[in-house]
Design an enzyme around this catalytic site. Structure first.
Site, PDB file in Angstrom:
ATOM      1  N   GLY A  66       0.783  -5.626   0.646  1.00 36.19           N
ATOM      2  CA  GLY A  66      -0.186  -5.753  -0.439  1.00 36.19           C
ATOM      3  C   GLY A  66       0.426  -6.242  -1.736  1.00 36.19           C
ATOM      4  O   GLY A  66      -0.256  -6.865  -2.553  1.00 36.19           O
ATOM      5  N   ALA A  68       0.829  -1.206   0.000  1.00 36.76           N
ATOM      6  CA  ALA A  68       0.000   0.000   0.000  1.00 36.76           C
ATOM      7  C   ALA A  68       0.864   1.257   0.000  1.00 36.76           C
ATOM      8  O   ALA A  68       1.995   1.263   0.510  1.00 36.76           O
ATOM      9  CB  ALA A  68      -0.915   0.007   1.221  1.00 36.76           C
ATOM     10  N   GLU A  92       2.630  -6.116   7.822  1.00 33.41           N
ATOM     11  CA  GLU A  92       1.619  -5.144   8.241  1.00 33.41           C
ATOM     12  C   GLU A  92       1.572  -4.898   9.744  1.00 33.41           C
ATOM     13  O   GLU A  92       1.341  -3.764  10.190  1.00 33.41           O
ATOM     14  CB  GLU A  92       0.234  -5.573   7.739  1.00 33.41           C
ATOM     15  CG  GLU A  92      -0.014  -5.298   6.262  1.00 33.41           C
ATOM     16  CD  GLU A  92       0.458  -6.416   5.351  1.00 33.41           C
ATOM     17  OE1 GLU A  92       0.104  -6.404   4.167  1.00 33.41           O
ATOM     18  OE2 GLU A  92       1.200  -7.315   5.824  1.00 33.41           O
ATOM     19  N   GLU A  96       0.417  -9.848  -1.407  1.00 29.48           N
ATOM     20  CA  GLU A  96      -0.976 -10.297  -1.488  1.00 29.48           C
ATOM     21  C   GLU A  96      -1.470 -10.345  -2.938  1.00 29.48           C
ATOM     22  O   GLU A  96      -2.253 -11.236  -3.295  1.00 29.48           O
ATOM     23  CB  GLU A  96      -1.870  -9.399  -0.634  1.00 29.48           C
ATOM     24  CG  GLU A  96      -1.665  -9.645   0.855  1.00 29.48           C
ATOM     25  CD  GLU A  96      -2.383  -8.654   1.731  1.00 29.48           C
ATOM     26  OE1 GLU A  96      -3.127  -9.081   2.629  1.00 29.48           O
ATOM     27  OE2 GLU A  96      -2.195  -7.428   1.537  1.00 29.48           O
TER      28      GLU A  96
END
Length: 266
Positions: free
Chosen positions: A117, A72, A140, A120
């Site tokens: 992310g 992110a 995270e 992910e």
């Protein structure tokens, strides 16, 4: 090869006959950090590719030499109010579920950093190809949040609950050799060949029946985690969806006539 841009930061290339589509993350100045705008673009590209019956395989790549995606965009998030974060959440989720819910096989080509992310996005693919520079992880909890792009659900499905817990709770980064050993990535290739090898793998997949590929992916995704009896019912339903298709008839005929099949795709 044709190219189509989705927003400023996502490039879709269609290779050869168009059956292999490359979704390239293209925000090099930020090492592909996923901003709100980039998340919308990823979701839009996935929606278009999923609806295109000519596409048989999607390969997710990066235009950056040292990163697949660093996760992110925390610089953007640093300016968010709580209300901004609430509004952005469905947009961010749309990027990850966009990749995860693609109805065709997906391959990630990972070099350099694939963190948070970014990892992910790779985990949302069916197969992860990496080169020796790859560094993956879900850090995270080190910044006060949790993996929110599917990581807490996708990682244990790959490596088991205890291993996923260790990796998520420590927030540690894992380099390519250990990542391959643990099953965090599936194929380790020579340095700099991740994209080339991922596209070649995609081409091998795309040579097969498009009807069969979509049905097999649906059976794999829906059946995973079910008890065996329920999973076999999912498989049977998927089999029935292809057993009377034009692809099945062509595949059997081509086998018996010792020729390459010409898939009708229906």
């Amino acid at each position: 090869m044709s190219e189509e841009r989705f927003g400023e930061f996502v490039l879709v290339r269609r290779h050869g006959d168009g059956h292999v589509a490359e979704l390239a993350l293209d925000r090099p100045k930020a090492m592909n950090a996923v901003s709100t705008e980039m998340a919308r673009s990823i979701a839009g590209a996935c929606a278009a590719l999923g609806a295109d019956r000519d596409v048989r395989v999607v390969v997710v790549t990066s235009t950056h030499e040292r990163a697949f995606c660093v996760g992110a965009d925390l610089k953007e998030r640093n300016s968010f109010s709580d209300a901004d974060l609430v509004r952005q959440r469905p947009v961010a989720r749309g990027a990850y579920t966009g990749v995860l819910e693609l109805p065709v096989p997906t391959v990630a080509a990972v070099r350099g950093f694939a963190l948070g992310g970014g990892f992910e996005l790779a985990l949302s693919c069916d197969v992860i190809v990496a080169d020796p520079t790859a560094v993956v992880g879900l850090p995270e909890v080190s910044v006060g949040v949790i993996p929110g792009g599917g990581g807490t659900q996708l990682l244990p499905r790959r490596v088991g609950a205890a291993r996923a817990a260790e990796l998520i709770f420590t927030a540690r980064r894992v380099e390519a050799p250990e990542a391959r050993e643990l099953g965090l990535v599936d194929v380790l290739v020579e340095e700099g060949r991740d994209r080339e090898e991922a596209l070649a793998l995609g081409a091998r997949m795309a040579a097969n029946s498009p009807v069969g590929l979509r049905a097999a992916k649906k059976a794999l995704r829906l059946g995973f985690g079910m008890d065996l009896r329920a999973g076999l019912e999912v498989e049977d339903a998927a089999w029935r969806s292809v057993a009377f298709s034009g692809d099945r008839a062509e595949g059997v005929a081509a086998f018996n006539e010792k020729r390459k099949p010409q898939w009708p795709g229906e």
